[in-house]
Design an enzyme around this catalytic site. Structure first.
Site, PDB file in Angstrom:
ATOM      1  N   ASN A 199       4.191 -12.503  19.748  1.00  0.00           N
ATOM      2  CA  ASN A 199       3.461 -13.592  20.409  1.00  0.00           C
ATOM      3  C   ASN A 199       2.375 -13.003  21.291  1.00  0.00           C
ATOM      4  OD1 ASN A 199       4.584 -13.193  23.181  1.00  0.00           O
ATOM      5  ND2 ASN A 199       6.499 -13.576  22.069  1.00  0.00           N
ATOM      6  N   LYS A 244      19.683 -22.594  31.375  1.00  0.00           N
ATOM      7  CA  LYS A 244      19.964 -21.152  31.434  1.00  0.00           C
ATOM      8  C   LYS A 244      20.875 -20.796  32.596  1.00  0.00           C
ATOM      9  CE  LYS A 244      16.154 -20.017  28.656  1.00  0.00           C
ATOM     10  NZ  LYS A 244      15.858 -18.989  27.677  1.00  0.00           N
ATOM     11  N   PRO A 256      19.643 -13.229  20.754  1.00  0.00           N
ATOM     12  CA  PRO A 256      20.425 -13.530  21.966  1.00  0.00           C
ATOM     13  C   PRO A 256      19.484 -13.967  23.083  1.00  0.00           C
ATOM     14  CG  PRO A 256      20.306 -11.157  21.591  1.00  0.00           C
ATOM     15  CD  PRO A 256      19.694 -11.808  20.391  1.00  0.00           C
TER      16      PRO A 256
HETATM   17  O1  C5P Z   1      11.782 -18.603  25.464  1.00  0.00           O
HETATM   18  P1  C5P Z   1      12.239 -19.455  26.624  1.00  0.00           P
HETATM   19  O2  C5P Z   1      11.264 -20.520  26.954  1.00  0.00           O
HETATM   20  O3  C5P Z   1      13.653 -19.903  26.501  1.00  0.00           O
HETATM   21  O4  C5P Z   1      12.164 -18.456  27.881  1.00  0.00           O
HETATM   22  C1  C5P Z   1      12.576 -18.855  29.151  1.00  0.00           C
HETATM   23  C2  C5P Z   1      13.119 -17.662  29.909  1.00  0.00           C
HETATM   24  O5  C5P Z   1      14.195 -17.095  29.202  1.00  0.00           O
HETATM   25  C3  C5P Z   1      12.168 -16.524  30.148  1.00  0.00           C
HETATM   26  O6  C5P Z   1      12.458 -16.035  31.428  1.00  0.00           O
HETATM   27  C4  C5P Z   1      12.497 -15.500  29.087  1.00  0.00           C
HETATM   28  O7  C5P Z   1      12.233 -14.175  29.502  1.00  0.00           O
HETATM   29  C5  C5P Z   1      13.990 -15.722  28.915  1.00  0.00           C
HETATM   30  N1  C5P Z   1      14.471 -15.475  27.554  1.00  0.00           N
HETATM   31  C6  C5P Z   1      15.327 -14.434  27.323  1.00  0.00           C
HETATM   32  N2  C5P Z   1      15.819 -14.217  26.054  1.00  0.00           N
HETATM   33  C7  C5P Z   1      15.475 -15.029  25.047  1.00  0.00           C
HETATM   34  C8  C5P Z   1      14.604 -16.094  25.250  1.00  0.00           C
HETATM   35  C9  C5P Z   1      14.099 -16.279  26.524  1.00  0.00           C
HETATM   36  O8  C5P Z   1      15.621 -13.687  28.260  1.00  0.00           O
HETATM   37  N3  C5P Z   1      15.976 -14.795  23.848  1.00  0.00           N
END
Ligand code: C5P
Length: 421
Positions: free
Chosen positions: A225, A361, A321
């Site tokens: 990305n 989260k 994960p």
């Molecule tokens: O991708 P997403 O919008 O869920 O990301 C939100 C937060 O979760 C960010 O802080 C990102 O670094 C973390 N994240 C993660 N592992 C993932 C997806 C996201 O630590 N697989």
């Protein structure tokens, strides 16, 4: 010494505006770097008063330093330009810091004894101890550096309140190779800038994930990305400036490691997961700025997928994960020993999406930003979202925002440690 070459993109202009710095030069070949340092300080908004020993003037001329600092240079304590003839007092009373770069072995030995037979040592002795910090940037041959007398002198100078900086390692002007090179101008500029940042995270261990991840489809292609890693790297720098011990886990980005920060490079989400989880036991704060890929091809092809008769390639996908959720679910986070901060990069409904993400989260703090407005940019605008509500941090350079976030997180942790909610 970590490999740091300053990044203009992470350094906002005028970091040292309104700061008055006395730049002292003692004799050594590293004086040529002091000229560049002087220019860098002025560019960052500092007013710079150069004071040189006679030995330093053998290496670089007062004329050069005057032209770069735009101020008359002082070499002698008998300089008649001062009406009261007390340059050692007049030059230090309004200083925010004295930086001696280079600080020769001889000059430090002299300082240690409180000797004051030239203007620069006299000025260091006469500085108000409580209000004018003294930074020394040693520069010398590796044998002089390793000599017990030098090491003993530096230890004593630290006890006497001086900030003795480290040295670089590598080729020396004498042809030998080893410790004792003066830090580079960029590194000295960083040390001085950090000096003026409040040490709100002193001694804390901060773990930061940054950048994108790359999920391989075959040996030469993959999905990733547009995250540049700049926000995470700015946070790493700001946390280090605030006195933290910083561990940065970086996906594939093209950024220099912030000074003083330990870095682990990873490529895929699985690698990032492993690298982050390995640090969880010792961290006090985890800040997840990484834009982690949500999915990866279940099986990357062993050889390059060729365009051809078999039509378009297709993949089975598996979910990666969730690193942040896993860290938030760790017993240390649950016990309140590890404070987790997430970042939400969205394209619409930022506040609502980030709020929902914070709850999903299980983290106390979620920082919202608009993906297209931040990816690759040097500035950003943030929403700080906790259980109580939302606060806006208006658009600014990422380093400025990072410093604001560090202050905010430190305040939350200190409040938590005092048993308040
Ligand atoms: O991708 P997403 O919008 O869920 O990301 C939100 C937060 O979760 C960010 O802080 C990102 O670094 C973390 N994240 C993660 N592992 C993932 C997806 C996201 O630590 N697989």
């Amino acid at each position: 010494m970590p490999n740091y070459r300053g990044s203009a993109t992470l350094r906002p202009m005028s970091d040292l505006s309104n700061k008055h710095i006395v730049l002292g030069l003692s004799g050594g070949i590293a004086c040529y770097k002091a000229a560049e340092l002087c220019r860098a300080l002025v560019k960052q908004g500092a007013t710079v008063q150069v004071v040189m020993t006679e030995a330093a003037a053998q290496f670089v001329t007062p004329v050069t330093m005057q032209a770069l600092s735009n101020q008359a240079v002082y070499v002698s304590q008998w300089d008649p330009r001062e009406p009261n003839n007390m340059a050692h007092i007049n030059l230090t009373r309004h200083a925010h810091a004295i930086l001696v770069a280079p600080a020769s072995a001889d000059f430090m030995a002299k300082l240690l004894h409180g000797r004051a037979d030239d203007l620069l040592s006299l000025m260091c002795l006469a500085r108000p101890l409580d209000t004018v910090p003294l930074l020394l940037a040693p520069a010398m041959n590796k044998e002089m550096w390793a000599h017990p007398a030098t090491q003993r002198n530096m230890a004593q100078l630290r006890q006497d309140g001086a900030i003795v900086l480290g040295v670089g390692q590598g080729d020396q002007a004498c042809g030998e190779v080893g410790d004792g090179r003066m830090l580079e101008p960029d590194e000295l500029l960083y040390e001085l800038t950090a000096l003026f940042q409040p040490k709100v995270l002193h001694g804390k261990k901060i773990l930061i994930s940054a950048g994108p991840t790359y999920e391989a489809m075959d040996p030469v292609r993959g999905i990733t990305n547009l995250s540049s890693g700049k926000m995470g790297f700015a946070l790493a720098r700001a946390a280090h400036e605030a006195g933290a011990n910083v561990q940065l886990v970086a996906g594939p980005v093209n950024l220099p490691t912030p000074y003083g920060v330990a870095r682990t490079d990873v490529r895929s989400a699985l690698e990032m997961h492993t690298a982050v989880m390995a640090q969880v036991e010792r961290a006090d704060i985890f800040i997840a700025t990484a834009a982690v890929a949500d999915w990866r091809p279940a099986q990357a092809a062993a050889e390059k997928i060729k365009k051809g008769s078999e039509g378009l390639p297709s993949f089975d996908w598996v979910e990666n994960p969730d690193i942040l959720a896993d860290v938030a679910a760790h017993p240390r986070s649950q016990a309140g020993d590890l404070y987790c901060v997430g970042f939400a990069a969205e394209t619409q409904y930022l506040q609502a999406q980030a709020q929902a993400k914070r709850e999903r989260k299980g983290v106390p703090l979620m920082i919202g930003n608009l993906g297209p407005a931040t990816f690759g940019q040097d500035d950003n605008a943030l929403l700080v979202i906790d259980a109580q509500g939302v606060k806006e941090l208006p658009r600014a350079a990422k380093l400025i925002l990072a410093r604001q976030l560090v202050a905010d997180i430190a305040m939350r942790i200190n409040t938590k440690n005092k048993g308040q909610t």
